[in-house]
Design a protein around this motif. Structure first.
Motif, PDB file in Angstrom:
ATOM      1  N   THR A   1     -33.329 -59.249 -59.273  1.00  0.00           N
ATOM      2  CA  THR A   1     -33.829 -59.068 -57.912  1.00  0.00           C
ATOM      3  C   THR A   1     -35.237 -59.637 -57.849  1.00  0.00           C
TER       4      THR A   1
ATOM      5  N   LYS B   1     -30.686 -61.919 -56.298  1.00  0.00           N
ATOM      6  CA  LYS B   1     -30.900 -61.324 -54.977  1.00  0.00           C
ATOM      7  C   LYS B   1     -32.366 -61.518 -54.611  1.00  0.00           C
TER       8      LYS B   1
ATOM      9  N   GLY C   1     -22.858 -53.389 -45.259  1.00  0.00           N
ATOM     10  CA  GLY C   1     -22.920 -52.471 -46.405  1.00  0.00           C
ATOM     11  C   GLY C   1     -21.597 -52.217 -47.123  1.00  0.00           C
TER      12      GLY C   1
ATOM     13  N   THR D   1     -23.482 -54.740 -55.659  1.00  0.00           N
ATOM     14  CA  THR D   1     -23.764 -53.654 -54.706  1.00  0.00           C
ATOM     15  C   THR D   1     -24.359 -54.264 -53.430  1.00  0.00           C
TER      16      THR D   1
ATOM     17  N   ASP E   1     -26.449 -55.059 -50.142  1.00  0.00           N
ATOM     18  CA  ASP E   1     -27.788 -54.728 -49.672  1.00  0.00           C
ATOM     19  C   ASP E   1     -28.013 -55.515 -48.376  1.00  0.00           C
TER      20      ASP E   1
END
Ligand SMILES: O=C(O)CCC(=O)C(=O)O
Ligand SMILES: [Fe+2]
Length: 326
Positions: free
Chosen positions: A22, A47, A211, A229, A231
């Motif tokens: 990230t 990300k 989401g 996941t 975001d």
């Protein structure tokens, strides 16, 4: 600043907990550049947060997309255009790939969006205005990342990748993918596919989603599938095949897929910006990046050549391998 950037070595042991890098784009420029390069070399996927695009702009496109996909099928089919553009349902691309999704594929330029918005929206001028603002914003982030990448690699002009996305005839696309809830028919299929395994053919992809989970990336030598996941405020950055060729195979064009949406309550939506070059741009590795001990891996080709090659082959094929110098 870089948050939770636990970039592991490439080798991935089975069942090992993995973290997607990230990267906070407001961090120190030279550190961010290096982290971007490291993520591209090890994963081809990361990300970005604090990317400067207001969440309101992302949410607006999400709402516009749902407004379209919630229409009756016959109305959506009015937006079927000359292949591959416009509305599509379950058939992906031109080579027989299918999945549990419907989508709108748009050229991300103002003329195309203005001209097709009346087929897509009941309020065409608002639709084109919103989509054009989104495209402008996300293209800005893509160019920012590409410039940081060039800085991080070093030895090449900072604009070496960015200029490919900023020409009048750069091939920019926006794909809105809608994955409806499909629990019922899949009681016996543990792994229903929404969008099959592939690498993106362009230079760089920026993916935003709501989401609902579904995206998976194949990481490491063991090619373990890692669920991403969601975001909704972030962009997921995917290295495309052209960037892999331009870095002489140093960057990975990550294989990824989207699983069908087995949520019982919510549809999944992804909004995917693909940054591609002008059709006649020649794609090759800049000489400064060809190291003496690593000869040129891919022969030079134009984007038009690569695009027609990808259209003629199945999604899951290693399409760049065709351009390998033996
Ligand atoms: O919807 C997703 O999460 C992935 C879609 C994708 O990979 C694509 O449109 O190329
Ligand atoms: Fe993709």
């Amino acid at each position: 600043m870089v948050v939770a950037t636990q970039i592991n070595p490439i080798h991935v042991e089975k069942n090992q907990e993995m973290t997607i890098p990230t990267i906070d784009l407001t961090g120190d420029e030279s550190k961010v550049s290096k982290l971007i390069v490291k993520a591209c070399e090890e994963y081809g996927f990361f990300k970005v947060i604090n990317h400067g695009v207001d969440y309101h702009i992302i949410k607006t496109i999400e709402n516009e997309s749902f407004e379209f996909f919630n229409k009756p099928l016959v109305e959506k089919q009015r937006a079927e255009l000359a292949k591959p553009f416009g509305y599509g349902n379950k058939n992906i691309g031109l080579s027989g790939d299918t999945g549990e999704l419907e989508y709108l594929l748009l050229q991300a330029n103002q003329d195309f969006i203005d001209n097709t918005s009346m087929l897509i929206s009941n309020d065409p001028s608002s639709f084109s205005c919103r989509v054009n603002s989104y495209v402008k914003a996300v293209k800005g982030v893509a160019c920012n990342i590409l410039e940081l990448m060039a800085k991080g690699i070093g030895g090449v002009p900072h604009s070496v990748f960015t200029t490919l996305l900023t020409e009048d005839d750069s091939d920019l696309l926006l794909r809105l993918n809608h994955y409806p809830c499909v629990t019922h028919p899949f009681q016996h299929d543990a792994n229903p596919i929404g969008f099959g395994e592939h690498s993106d053919p362009q230079i760089l992809t920026l993916l935003a989603s709501n989401g609902v989970p579904g995206l998976q990336v194949s990481l490491g030598d063991s090619r373990q599938w890692l669920p991403v996941t969601p975001d909704p405020r972030a962009f997921f950055v995917i290295v495309g095949d052209l960037l892999k060729a331009m870095t002489n195979g140093r960057f990975i064009s990550v294989r990824h897929r989207a699983m069908a949406n087995t949520s019982t309550t919510e549809s999944r939506l992804s909004m995917v910006f693909f940054g591609g070059p002008p059709p006649h741009a020649t794609i090759t590795c800049p000489p400064k990046l060809v190291k003496r001990n690593t000869p040129l891996v891919y022969k030079p080709f134009t984007w038009a050549e690569y695009k027609s090659h990808t259209y003629a082959h199945r999604l899951g094929e290693a399409r760049l391998d065709h351009f390998k110098l033996s």
